[in-house]
Design a protein around this motif. Structure first.
Motif, PDB file in Angstrom:
ATOM      1  N   ALA A 125       0.866  -1.124   0.054  1.00 46.33           N
ATOM      2  CA  ALA A 125      -0.017   0.231   0.218  1.00 46.33           C
ATOM      3  C   ALA A 125       1.022   1.213  -0.093  1.00 46.33           C
ATOM      4  CB  ALA A 125      -0.710   0.135   1.307  1.00 46.33           C
ATOM      5  N   GLY A 127       1.275   5.350  -2.000  1.00 47.15           N
ATOM      6  CA  GLY A 127       0.621   6.865  -2.504  1.00 47.15           C
ATOM      7  C   GLY A 127       0.517   6.832  -3.841  1.00 47.15           C
ATOM      8  N   THR A 140       1.010  12.038  -3.030  1.00 49.45           N
ATOM      9  CA  THR A 140       0.325  11.448  -1.815  1.00 49.45           C
ATOM     10  C   THR A 140       1.039  10.600  -1.014  1.00 49.45           C
ATOM     11  OG1 THR A 140      -1.066   9.735  -2.653  1.00 49.45           O
ATOM     12  CG2 THR A 140      -1.864  11.933  -3.036  1.00 49.45           C
ATOM     13  N   ARG A 142       0.321   7.711   2.542  1.00 52.54           N
ATOM     14  CA  ARG A 142      -0.613   7.117   3.431  1.00 52.54           C
ATOM     15  C   ARG A 142      -0.181   6.816   4.645  1.00 52.54           C
ATOM     16  NH1 ARG A 142      -5.197   5.634   0.772  1.00 52.54           N
ATOM     17  NH2 ARG A 142      -5.194   5.581  -1.431  1.00 52.54           N
ATOM     18  N   ARG A 247     -13.994   7.950  11.835  1.00 53.86           N
ATOM     19  CA  ARG A 247     -14.259   6.867  10.658  1.00 53.86           C
ATOM     20  C   ARG A 247     -14.924   5.680  11.270  1.00 53.86           C
ATOM     21  NH1 ARG A 247      -9.286   6.102   6.466  1.00 53.86           N
ATOM     22  NH2 ARG A 247      -9.643   8.420   6.570  1.00 53.86           N
ATOM     23  N   PHE A 460     -16.529   1.554   3.586  1.00 57.56           N
ATOM     24  CA  PHE A 460     -15.260   0.892   3.459  1.00 57.56           C
ATOM     25  C   PHE A 460     -15.717  -0.363   3.259  1.00 57.56           C
ATOM     26  CE2 PHE A 460     -14.017   4.972   5.103  1.00 57.56           C
ATOM     27  CZ  PHE A 460     -12.993   5.421   4.397  1.00 57.56           C
ATOM     28  N   ALA A 466      -9.658  -2.297  -3.405  1.00 56.62           N
ATOM     29  CA  ALA A 466      -9.115  -0.956  -3.442  1.00 56.62           C
ATOM     30  C   ALA A 466      -9.372  -0.207  -1.996  1.00 56.62           C
ATOM     31  CB  ALA A 466      -9.648  -0.059  -4.490  1.00 56.62           C
ATOM     32  N   SER A 467     -10.475  -0.233  -1.387  1.00 53.91           N
ATOM     33  CA  SER A 467     -10.980   0.414  -0.255  1.00 53.91           C
ATOM     34  C   SER A 467     -10.571  -0.320   1.160  1.00 53.91           C
ATOM     35  CB  SER A 467     -12.338   0.520  -0.098  1.00 53.91           C
ATOM     36  OG  SER A 467     -13.148  -0.475   0.013  1.00 53.91           O
ATOM     37  N   GLN A 470      -7.713   1.510   2.709  1.00 51.88           N
ATOM     38  CA  GLN A 470      -7.832   2.976   2.701  1.00 51.88           C
ATOM     39  C   GLN A 470      -8.722   3.255   4.102  1.00 51.88           C
ATOM     40  OE1 GLN A 470     -10.434   4.109  -0.702  1.00 51.88           O
ATOM     41  NE2 GLN A 470      -8.649   3.685  -2.060  1.00 51.88           N
ATOM     42  N   GLN A 473      -5.847   3.712   6.632  1.00 53.98           N
ATOM     43  CA  GLN A 473      -4.927   4.838   6.407  1.00 53.98           C
ATOM     44  C   GLN A 473      -5.722   6.138   5.864  1.00 53.98           C
ATOM     45  OE1 GLN A 473      -3.233   2.836   3.099  1.00 53.98           O
ATOM     46  NE2 GLN A 473      -1.351   2.278   4.432  1.00 53.98           N
ATOM     47  N   SER A 474      -4.830   7.216   6.325  1.00 49.11           N
ATOM     48  CA  SER A 474      -5.285   8.525   5.980  1.00 49.11           C
ATOM     49  C   SER A 474      -4.397   9.015   4.733  1.00 49.11           C
ATOM     50  CB  SER A 474      -5.238   9.714   6.913  1.00 49.11           C
ATOM     51  OG  SER A 474      -6.051   9.386   8.099  1.00 49.11           O
ATOM     52  N   GLU A 475      -4.945   9.544   3.779  1.00 48.92           N
ATOM     53  CA  GLU A 475      -4.076  10.090   2.541  1.00 48.92           C
ATOM     54  C   GLU A 475      -3.834  11.663   2.745  1.00 48.92           C
ATOM     55  OE1 GLU A 475      -4.313   8.962  -1.974  1.00 48.92           O
ATOM     56  OE2 GLU A 475      -5.973   9.835  -1.249  1.00 48.92           O
TER      57      GLU A 475
END
Length: 484
Positions: A125, A127, A140, A142, A247, A460, A466-467, A470, A473-475
């Motif tokens: 994973a 950016g 970016t 993560r 979240r 999510f 893909a999610s 995510q 993690q924060s982007e």
């Protein structure tokens, strides 16, 4: 099952195994024989959760800075530890949760696979980069979200926690883990394996207990993300507690239909339905609780289903010939009995024997109702037990309409040889999971998992896709122009 000494459980906070601050405890019992105590565990409350979050806050910077390769090795080592303890874990799961030995073996074997899958994600994973003006960069990175609160159910007491703790730790988060009070031993065993694999004691906290502990996890504003799998009512309460600033990921209940069209093979369809409805004693959010059959094969399919149900063997999971273990708790058994009475009172036809089990465990005989209609509670409400409601449909169009006539949207299945009809159903189904010529249960660990409507927050997905990372993690977007 051999005799054993009950386990004395503990919370794990700040690298130490400790009792609840209040000293309160509760017992975990064998659902096949509730007089048999599996273990005694801390009955934690808000004070224990606060202490756990205090400790996790101190450890967060060091764990977040741990290289991804190191995190991956820890998860891989934990997976190996679980495999080395597999025979013990199978026996303990059968004793504590009530699964058959075959079901427990499958779950215990899958859990290390989950951890290895997320170990790979730890190093994968990353950016992205974006077009920028000449001499500049836009990219970016993560970062961990911080502290993840994981509140997990009892029906998959190793598998579901592993698919929450695994990605959370892989992403560099600390984790506050609150397993179900029905299966506290399995939660403790998972944490033990992670620690044996090299996880720093400060990176994870285990808080045992019931609803008060879970509510405290969701209420603590220092818990940056909450992931929950369980009932819809509890999930909605957690959602309200977490609020808009933090979240949340919720996977909740289901009222899952299997639609059978006239061209389906009767015996194959019956086997598929029985597996989806009565595997795991009907205690799965993806379990088949509604069977929708077109008129032309309704009676033949019902007869085939009943013939297979007659061959199911209800009993203690340790017995080799048992195919349906006990329900997990006295509360689940009461709920099952109430809904059988409700179904009869509302006019559905109970086609299976209604006999109270005298063995003393939480045993429930599989119940099949026909003549079920959309207004009945056995059709509308999640039971989470071995109850199947059968509905008639004139044709494919009405079957689809009946399948979607629910506030839930977890899983749906269609059984047919007609690929066009199957694809039409997949497109129109209001569920997050669609199975074609398969039971509503059983999911690939490398595919996204999650429902629609009241079955999920739809924020999510779990497991993969893909999610999946995510959520943990924060982007952060960075604009860079070198100084001249």
């Amino acid at each position: 099952m051999t005799e054993h000494t009950p386990v004395i459980g503990a919370n794990h906070i700040d690298g130490q195994w400790i009792p609840a601050a209040s000293g309160a405890t509760f017992d975990s019992v064998d659902p096949a024989d509730p007089s048999r105590v599996v273990g005694t565990f801390p009955d934690s409350g808000a004070d224990d959760v606060r202490a756990a979050v205090d400790a996790l806050e101190k450890s967060a910077p060091e764990w977040a800075a741990t290289p991804p390769e190191r995190r991956a090795r820890i998860l891989e080592a934990a997976a190996a530890e679980l495999e080395s303890r597999a025979p013990q874990l199978v026996e303990e799961m059968v004793r504590e949760e009530g699964k058959t030995r075959a079901e427990a073996t499958m779950e215990v074997s899958r859990t290390p696979m989950n951890l290895r899958f997320y170990a790979a994600e730890a190093v994968r994973a990353g950016g992205s980069t974006y077009p920028a003006t000449p001499g500049s960069m836009v990219y970016t990175v993560r970062e961990p979200v911080g502290c993840v609160g994981a509140i997990t159910p009892w029906n998959f007491p190793l598998n579901i926690p592993s698919r929450k703790l695994g990605p959370a730790l892989a992403a560099g988060n600390t984790v506050l883990f609150k397993p179900s009070e029905i299966t506290p031993l399995m939660g403790q065993r998972l944490v033990e394996a992670l620690l044996a694999g090299g996880l720093p004691g400060g990176a994870i906290a285990l808080v045992q207990g019931g609803g008060a502990a879970g509510a405290a996890v969701a209420a603590d504003e220092r818990v940056d993300a909450v992931t929950f799998t369980g009932s819809t009512d509890v999930g909605h309460a957690i959602h309200r507690q977490v609020g808009p600033q933090r979240r949340v990921q919720l996977e909740m209940g289901g009222k899952n239909p299997t639609v059978v069209l006239g061209d389906a093979d009767i015996e194959t369809a019956a086997a598929t339905v029985v597996k989806g409805a009565f595997g795991l004693s009907g205690q799965a959010c993806t379990g088949t609780s509604r069977l929708i059959v077109v008129d032309e094969i309704h009676d033949a399919l019902v007869d085939a289903v009943l013939a297979r149900v007659e061959k199911l063997v209800v009993g203690a999971g340790v017995d080799a010939d048992v195919t349906v273990g006990p329900l997990a708790s006295a509360a689940q058994l009461r709920k099952y009995r109430e809904y059988v009475e409700i179904g009869v009172a509302e006019g559905a036809v109970l086609r299976t024997p209604r006999v109270d089990d005298e063995r003393g465990g939480y045993f429930a005989l599989p119940a099949v109702f026909t003549d079920a209609t959309p207004d009945m509670r056995i059709v509308r409400e999640e039971i989470f037990g071995p109850v199947l409601a059968v509905q008639r449909a004139r044709d494919h169009a009405e079957a689809l309409e009946l399948a979607n006539a629910t506030r839930f949207g977890m899983s749906a299945a269609i059984l047919t040889r007609d690929l066009q009809r199957a694809m039409e159903f997949a497109s129109a189904s209001q569920t997050g999971l669609v199975k074609i010529n398969q039971p509503t249960t059983g999911m690939a660990m490398n595919a996204p998992f999650g429902g629609y409507k009241a079955s999920s927050t739809q924020t999510f997905k779990e497991q993969a896709g893909a999610s999946m990372m995510q959520f943990y993690q924060s982007e952060k977007t960075i604009y860079l122009t070198p100084a001249g």
